[in-house]
Design a protein around this motif. Structure first.
Motif, mmCIF file in Angstrom:
data_model
loop_
_atom_site.group_PDB
_atom_site.id
_atom_site.type_symbol
_atom_site.label_atom_id
_atom_site.label_comp_id
_atom_site.label_asym_id
_atom_site.label_seq_id
_atom_site.Cartn_x
_atom_site.Cartn_y
_atom_site.Cartn_z
ATOM 1 N N UNK A 55 0.833 -1.192 0.000
ATOM 2 C CA UNK A 55 0.000 0.000 0.000
ATOM 3 C C UNK A 55 0.875 1.252 0.000
ATOM 4 N N UNK A 56 0.272 2.335 -0.425
ATOM 5 C CA UNK A 56 0.998 3.602 -0.500
ATOM 6 C C UNK A 56 1.557 3.992 0.868
ATOM 7 N N UNK A 57 2.859 4.112 0.941
ATOM 8 C CA UNK A 57 3.552 4.530 2.159
ATOM 9 C C UNK A 57 4.835 5.230 1.741
ATOM 10 N N UNK A 58 5.106 6.363 2.373
ATOM 11 C CA UNK A 58 6.266 7.165 1.983
ATOM 12 C C UNK A 58 6.244 7.478 0.493
ATOM 13 N N UNK A 59 5.028 7.719 -0.006
ATOM 14 C CA UNK A 59 4.817 8.135 -1.398
ATOM 15 C C UNK A 59 5.215 7.070 -2.411
ATOM 16 N N UNK A 60 5.179 5.797 -2.005
ATOM 17 C CA UNK A 60 5.540 4.715 -2.924
ATOM 18 C C UNK A 60 4.563 3.552 -2.753
ATOM 19 N N UNK A 61 4.147 2.946 -3.890
ATOM 20 C CA UNK A 61 3.259 1.784 -3.842
ATOM 21 C C UNK A 61 3.587 0.865 -5.013
ATOM 22 N N UNK A 62 3.206 -0.390 -4.895
ATOM 23 C CA UNK A 62 3.263 -1.296 -6.046
ATOM 24 C C UNK A 62 2.381 -2.506 -5.781
ATOM 25 N N UNK A 63 1.930 -3.141 -6.853
ATOM 26 C CA UNK A 63 1.186 -4.398 -6.782
ATOM 27 C C UNK A 63 1.647 -5.297 -7.911
#
Length: 781
Positions: A622-630
């Protein structure tokens, strides 16, 4: 002294930087998740700012002068689980207004408050326990190539694939795109897409505006009992209320259109609000200025959407919402035979697709246990297609004429009764009165006689009713059981459909869920009126008594949290389709399971069957520290059996889908500038096609397919990468965003299908869309 001077200078710079940082109001409402009752006295906190407030008598809270940025908000209230909202974005251009539903505690533990096992994509509908997720408006804007479109956004999810790059119709777990249901504010709505065809669930461009949408649900199997007349998926859309304290605006200009939205209060002393958005096609505007040829593929469209909110003191609240879209496209046939490179050059086409819907809902809380929501709606869809062909002697020959009109009047009502924190009843009805007018003339092939296939006018109706119970023996276990009833009065076909779901939160890190449901769907209405002319000239309607297509869904899901914002999810599913309409002829391979976005007028019976089964594994940060991926992977099979009794691959049996999405925002120290990079990559097995008999095609002059080998060929693997670059500026009372989407940035030409070209006397290949840049600029103030 030097050290002291450096410290003083640093503090001075820091203080000035903080003073210059832009701020905005953040406010919202805290309610009971089930009956939407406001919760006064709840504590709302923003830990990173060290601020907390208490909700007022109507459950409202307010934080003034919140610096722009992204925040984690927590809410606690006696007798309810802690509510957590991650990544709430505050911009300078508009106030941030949020809703926080809290889940009641079934059994009180040692502590007064239970910590929430936060799950960013938890469905808004608490009856949806499997194959469901919530999506946010930010996802439709942030994901690469989503371009504010829920359907294009959904291709980032496990088991979902775009059927055609030039169309936003989606294939869900091997199902035909026609099996999708659209709902808005609890009411069934017509296909909300421009350039949609009869019976389709998608089109070229979404009519829906991201300015109006709120967080909503997307469901792909074992739907809760309230959803009916669908086989593959449900989009359950919620609308955002306009700002009821301050007038705000949004302007947008881009390749896809020019947008303007307006929202605000009706008056200073009334809590009602309005929200309106209008869009006009950029390409249509360029055509009007003579920069594009209006008769050679310029896409003309415009749409309007709105949501008006009218609360009362004692009579509940009313909402008037709706949308309307007009779209058309023209292709002028080439009149110079020297320029006929392919057979398509000789065709002229005029297509239009218009749709609109308006609804009025009333919601009232009776006591502290019962919530009733009732809605009435009106909708209409008109679609037409007029195709002509230039013969060798330059005379025009009509090859296809289709006129499709349906109108619908709807009434629905849903009640939620909370017996206790353990036991909930949800029940309701959904009634539709439909009037229709269909006409179609077509030729099977060039040179064949023009035949009247459809010519019908009349009315019919559908009735749906449901009831479902939710029982929670503990805070970590939920059981849902319900039943849905569907009936089509046209031929009195009906279905009684049991539904069941269960979920067990094994620990704070893992959960197990299962779902089962019987689901049905009526055929596209004009299919029932397909005509067949006998040798004596008499006309019959062979499809008049077609029954409902039915399917049984089985789902098993396991989720494990690897870290606070990092989880892996595995879901097994099996879908058994029965009573599928197939051709009545023993030698035919026709089945409605292979419909793309057309409808079938062949004589059919409900004697076909099919199955879709597979496993989906997704790894999501999930989006955290302005970074996300799936990263998601789907391995599946999709099979069907027609009248001849042979099991074959469906058109949509690609066997696998692998999808990677991710993004990173780079924010300056004052948080006034944000540079975003988002990417989506899809690698999937190609869809299936039927071989062409080249010898027979040369003899006939058109594509002749080897029907016995239906869908035995598979297109090359589909590969596409999309990239989105964006820059957001926060200024005083103004936010602007410049974005550039590179759709299919590698310019890979994925194969769509093949056809025989009479002009070239050979088999040609149709390719999907190449590189397409989509530029957009938006300001909010």
């Amino acid at each position: 002294m030097r050290i002291l001077l450096c410290i003083a200078l640093s503090l001075f710079v820091k203080i000035n930087s903080l003073q210059a940082q832009y701020t905005q109001l953040l406010r919202g409402t805290v309610t009971d998740q089930v009956i939407q009752q406001p919760l006064p006295g709840a504590t709302v906190s923003i830990a990173s700012l060290g601020k907390s407030v208490i909700t007022d008598a109507e459950g409202n809270f307010r934080f003034n002068a919140v610096p722009v940025g992204s925040y984690r908000i927590t809410v606690t209230y006696m007798g309810f689980k802690e509510g957590v909202l991650e990544n709430i974005t505050v911009i300078s251009g508009k106030e941030t207004v949020i809703a926080v539903p809290l889940e009641a505690i079934v059994k009180k533990e040692v502590e007064v408050y239970l910590k929430a096992n936060t799950k960013k994509n938890k469905p808004l509908n608490d009856m949806s326990l499997v194959s469901a997720r919530a999506f946010t408006v930010e996802e439709t804007q942030k994901y690469a190539a989503a371009v504010n479109d829920p359907l294009r956004m959904a291709t980032a999810y496990p088991g979902v694939l775009a059927m055609d790059d030039g169309n936003n119709s989606i294939v869900i777990r091997g199902n035909s795109p026609t099996g999708l249901l659209w709902r808005m504010e609890g009411m069934d709505i017509p296909n909300p897409n421009h350039f949609g065809s009869p019976g389709s669930s998608g089109g070229g461009i979404s009519i829906l505006s991201s300015q109006l949408l709120s967080n909503s649900d997307f469901i792909t199997a074992a739907f809760a009992a309230e959803y009916g007349n669908a086989l593959s998926g449900v989009f359950d859309l919620k609308l955002r209320k306009g700002n009821n304290e301050k007038r705000e605006y949004s302007l947008q200009a881009g390749v896809l259109g020019l947008n303007a939205s307006l929202e605000g209060p009706f008056s200073k002393h009334y809590k009602g609000s309005y929200l309106i958005n209008y869009r006009y096609s950029t390409l249509s505007l360029l055509a009007k200025f003579g920069l594009l040829d209006p008769d050679n593929g310029a896409t003309n469209f415009q749409d309007l959407s709105y949501n008006f909110y009218f609360p009362t003191k004692k009579a509940g609240s009313f909402t008037l919402f709706g949308f309307g879209g007009l779209s058309d496209v023209k292709y002028k046939a080439e009149t110079d035979s020297a320029k006929w490179e392919t057979d398509y050059d000789r065709y002229g086409d005029k297509f239009f697709s218009n749709t609109g819907m308006t609804g009025l809902t009333h919601t009232i809380l009776v006591g502290n246990k019962l919530n009733i929501k009732t809605g009435v709606g009106l909708s209409e869809t008109k679609i037409g297609d007029d195709v002509n062909y230039i013969r060798d002697d330059y005379t025009l020959e009509k090859t296809y004429l289709d006129k499709f009109t349906t109108g619908k009047k709807s009434i629905n009502s849903t009640l939620n009764y909370k017996f206790s924190n353990r036991l909930l009843l949800r029940a309701g009805i959904n009634l539709h009165w439909i009037n229709y007018k269909f006409f179609r003339q077509s030729r099977d092939h060039q040179g064949d006689p023009l035949e009247e296939i459809l010519n019908a006018k009349g009315n019919t109706s559908t009735q749906q009713a449901f009831a479902q119970w939710q029982f929670k023996p503990s805070n970590n276990v939920s059981f849902n059981a319900g039943i849905h009833y569907f009936r089509l009065t046209h031929n009195n076909s009906s279905s009684v459909e049991p539904r069941f779901g269960a979920k067990w939160n094994i620990s704070s890190k893992s959960s197990l869920a299962a779902g089962y449901g019987v689901h049905s769907q009526m055929q596209t209405l004009n299919v029932y009126f397909a005509q067949q002319t006998a040798p004596d000239g008499s006309i019959t309607l062979p499809n008049k008594n077609l029954g409902l297509t039915k399917s049984r869904h089985y789902v098993l899901s396991y989720t494990y949290r690897l870290a606070k914002n990092f989880q892996v999810k595995t879901e097994f599913y099996y879908q058994q389709l029965i009573k599928v309409p197939v051709s009545i002829y023993d030698t035919s391979t026709v089945s409605t399971m292979n419909i793309q976005y057309e409808y079938i007028t062949d004589p059919m019976k409900n004697t076909g069957k099919g199955k879709n089964y597979g496993v989906e594994i997704s790894l999501e940060r999930y989006l955290q520290n302005n970074f996300y991926f799936t990263l998601s992977n789907s391995i599946y099979q999709s099979k069907y059996t027609a009248k001849d009794g042979v099991e074959r691959n469906t058109r949509f049996n690609g066997n696998f889908i692998a999808t990677l999405i991710g993004g990173k925002d780079f924010v300056n120290e004052r948080k006034s500038k944000t540079f975003g990079v988002n990417i989506k990559t899809i690698y999937a097995g190609g869809l299936r096609t039927t071989p062409i008999d080249l010898v027979a095609s040369r003899q006939k002059g058109y594509s002749v397919f080897l029907d016995k080998e239906a869908f035995s060929l598979q297109n090359p693997a589909y590969f596409r990468t999309d990239l989105r670059l964006s820059m957001k500026w926060n200024r005083r009372q103004l936010t602007s965003t410049l974005s550039l989407d590179f759709q299919n940035i590698t310019n890979r030409l994925n194969v769509f299908d093949q056809y025989y070209d009479a002009e070239k006397n050979k088999i040609e290949t149709n390719y999907q869309m190449g590189l397409l840049p989509v530029l957009n600029y938006k300001i909010e103030f």
